[in-house]
Structures are given as C-alpha cells and as structure tokens.
Design an enzyme around this catalytic site. Sequence first.
Site, PDB file in Angstrom:
ATOM      1  N   HIS A 113       0.812  -1.392   0.048  1.00  0.00           N
ATOM      2  CA  HIS A 113      -0.290   0.289   0.256  1.00  0.00           C
ATOM      3  C   HIS A 113       0.637   1.175   0.260  1.00  0.00           C
ATOM      4  O   HIS A 113       0.459   2.122  -0.580  1.00  0.00           O
ATOM      5  CB  HIS A 113      -0.838   0.269   1.461  1.00  0.00           C
ATOM      6  CG  HIS A 113      -2.135  -0.873   0.692  1.00  0.00           C
ATOM      7  ND1 HIS A 113      -3.128  -0.892   1.943  1.00  0.00           N
ATOM      8  CD2 HIS A 113      -2.048  -0.625   0.706  1.00  0.00           C
ATOM      9  CE1 HIS A 113      -4.131  -1.464   1.584  1.00  0.00           C
ATOM     10  NE2 HIS A 113      -4.164  -1.435   0.254  1.00  0.00           N
ATOM     11  N   HIS A 355      -1.177  -8.576   4.506  1.00  0.00           N
ATOM     12  CA  HIS A 355       0.296  -7.737   3.905  1.00  0.00           C
ATOM     13  C   HIS A 355      -0.005  -6.759   3.393  1.00  0.00           C
ATOM     14  O   HIS A 355       1.488  -6.252   2.234  1.00  0.00           O
ATOM     15  CB  HIS A 355       1.255  -9.090   3.430  1.00  0.00           C
ATOM     16  CG  HIS A 355       1.563  -9.785   4.278  1.00  0.00           C
ATOM     17  ND1 HIS A 355       1.053 -11.870   3.605  1.00  0.00           N
ATOM     18  CD2 HIS A 355       1.785 -10.636   5.274  1.00  0.00           C
ATOM     19  CE1 HIS A 355       0.836 -12.578   4.119  1.00  0.00           C
ATOM     20  NE2 HIS A 355       1.033 -12.299   5.916  1.00  0.00           N
ATOM     21  N   CYS A 356      -1.523  -5.929   3.120  1.00  0.00           N
ATOM     22  CA  CYS A 356      -0.616  -4.610   2.524  1.00  0.00           C
ATOM     23  C   CYS A 356      -1.190  -4.875   1.184  1.00  0.00           C
ATOM     24  O   CYS A 356      -0.353  -3.516   0.279  1.00  0.00           O
ATOM     25  CB  CYS A 356      -0.085  -3.643   3.310  1.00  0.00           C
ATOM     26  SG  CYS A 356       0.245  -3.536   5.042  1.00  0.00           S
ATOM     27  N   ALA A 357      -0.718  -5.688   0.921  1.00  0.00           N
ATOM     28  CA  ALA A 357      -0.931  -6.293  -0.568  1.00  0.00           C
ATOM     29  C   ALA A 357      -2.005  -6.445  -1.278  1.00  0.00           C
ATOM     30  O   ALA A 357      -1.994  -7.710  -1.985  1.00  0.00           O
ATOM     31  CB  ALA A 357       0.313  -6.770  -1.346  1.00  0.00           C
TER      32      ALA A 357
END
Length: 401
Positions: A113, A355-357
Amino acid sequence: MIRSPFAPFFPSLPDSGSYLDSAAKTLTCSAALEAQQSFYREFDCNIERGIYARSAMASDMVEGARTEVAVLLASSPERISFAPSTTHALNSIALGLPWRAGMKVVTTVLEHHSNFLPWLALRRRGVEVAVLRASPDGFLDPDDMRKACDGAFLAAFTHASNVTGSVQDLGALAAAASSGGAFVVVDGAQALSHSEVDISGLCVDAYAFSGHKCFGPTGTGALFISPELREALDPAILGGGSASDSSPEGFEAVKDPPHSALEPGTQNIAGILGLGAAAAFRLGMDHDLRRRHADEITARCLEGLRGIEGLELHGPSGMRSRLPVFSFSVEGLSPHMLAMRLDHEYGLMTRSGNHCAPTLWRTLFGRSRGGVRASFHDYSCMADVDLLIAAMGRIASDARK
Ligand code: PLP
C-alpha cells in the site's frame, strides 16, 4: 541447535520459538542499539542550528550516518534524505510533484500500500494511474513496463515483493520505465533488507527504504533522490530548515544542502544514528556468507514446503531471484487461524492476512483473505526452517482429516 553465525549480533533473538516475521521488521543489531543509547547519554541535544560544540558534534554524527547510508546504496550523501519510513519517503514524492489532470503514473499489482495508495490517490486530481500486471509467480516484464510507461510522468514499482519474495530485475525495469522520460521511483523496503543494492549507473530517480527492515530502529528510513527529481519536487511538509528566509510576503525555499528541504523540523536524531550504525554493520558483514546462508535457508524451506500435501506456496517455486520470504495457505484454514496455531502450538512467529497488498493476493492468487508469511533473515537458522516444515506438515495433515 546450530545457530546462525550472525546470531550473536542480535540481542533480541528469542531463546525459545522462532522469529519468522523479518519482512515486517528485522531484529535490531547491537550496533544500532548502542548508537541510540550513546546519543541520549552523551550528546543529547538538537542538531544543525546550534553553534556550540556538542551540537556541532551531533550534527557531524548525523552526516556520518548519511554517508553510511549513501555507501550502502552506492550513492553519494548529497542524494540521501532521511525519512521516518518508506511510507513517508514515497508519500513525500507523491505529494510534492506538480500534478495536473491528464498526467500519467504507472504502478503495479505487486505493490505494498505504501507504493500503491499514494499514486491511486492522484486519480482524485485527474491523473491517469495505470496498474501493470505481473506473472503468476510475481515478476514484472520490462517490455510490458516500457509499453505502459509510454507518455508517463512517473513509474513506481517495488524492487522485491513483501508477499512473494520475488526480486525484480531492477536495471532492466528501470531502463524500460525511463526510456520514454518517466521518473523512476523504487520501493526498496524488502530488497535492501537482504541484498546488496547498487543504484549507481541505474536509471533510478528515487529509492526508498525503512531502517527497521535493515537492522535499524523503527521510525527511520531514507530516500535516495536524483537531482532531477529533487528539482521537480515542491516539498509538501514545511517547517524549520525548509526556508533560507521568510517574511509576511513569502519565503525562500532552501536549496542547499539538497536534503534540507526534505527533512523539515527536528529529525529522529537518535534513530538516524542507529540507522547509520546498522548500515555500517551491514557493510561490514561477510556478504558471501550472507548469500550462502540465505540460499541454504531458501533451498531447505522450498523443498520442505513443496513436499507438504494440501499446502499451497504463493510465489516463485524455484531459487531464482527470490528472498527467503515464503507465503502459503492451507485449504480450509483461515490465514489468521493458521498463524495462531503456528504461534500457540509451535512458537513460530509468522504474519497472516494480505500484508498490505490485497491487489497482489487477488490478482495473482485469487485470494481475498491473503495467507501466512514466514520470513527469514541472516540470524535465522536451519532449526527454524525445520520447525516450520514439521509444524506445517502436521497442520496440513489435520486439515485433510
Ligand atoms: N514496501 C514494502 C515492500 C514493504 O514490505 C513495507 C512494509 O512492510 C513497506 C513498503 C512500508 O514500510 P514502512 O511501514 O516501514 O513504511
């Protein structure tokens, strides 16, 4: 148990259980801890605008840290700005450029992100944001990048994925992205953590990383920035050190030294000294030994995980261009439940979720809930790998019943 040769330099390495979350944060090396303590015990003052000797000495120490970071990236100190994190460094670029409706930015599906949202947000200002696809195992194609960057003002992509561990061919991608004149911005948070990175001679305008993924303290990081990109930036955050003069009519933005404008206000001085010490420690490590150790861990982990029935490995299945970062899932078990079992029953500290993805998880693996990630580092040992494989073997077998 045979410990890693690097273990003695990491006092927080747990005595029991295995720390497998180094992609989120590496353990802090002793040198970084000591540098921070020493600042508060012996130098405790503010830097830059103090004339007295202690302040001058602390300022020199910060410049020494800048030089260590520059050497780590094979760059020069005047191109390095300190930043509180990769997130801050990348946002400082996205917020400081002169965007106009119709301009174009290219980013990719692989991004964390930190290197995705700042660019997506530019759509609110009429900027076209193209999102490049990746291969199923997490690699970007330089030809696709070249085509996507036609007419682009800037391309932003990650050097290595925090989910798949895939490491991109930075030279080829940067050359492709910049072939039409686009600025090239690289998220180095994962790659620099593990690998030697030499950006000299590459078509890279910005390279950002976080100290806490390179054995340094949290709240630290740095940004390499080319003179051309620096010139195009009008910093969004202003304060002490940002102007050479001001009056009610306006202010004169500071130009010299080049990093001043990107380091407004009082910096995290102790943290920067810790980061400098961590960089010096990294530079002094035996690089061949590091590489061999990472390769052994990767080979053993890949072989072990691939042999587990019901476990799906997400990312490169071979040794080529990858970090010792492994994401996986087990059919019928939620990632959080799996990570909880690994911790509670086996003392294995992993990270679960997207995982912010989330775009990566959805587009590459068709999963919206993400998976579990086990990430190893220099201080990890073979026993950590073996424990993970044994634990996953039992959990996957339970899930099949
Ligand atoms: N980019 C990548 C690839 C990352 O893995 C991370 C953190 O996990 C970041 C950016 C963001 O780093 P920070 O939270 O230190 O800003």
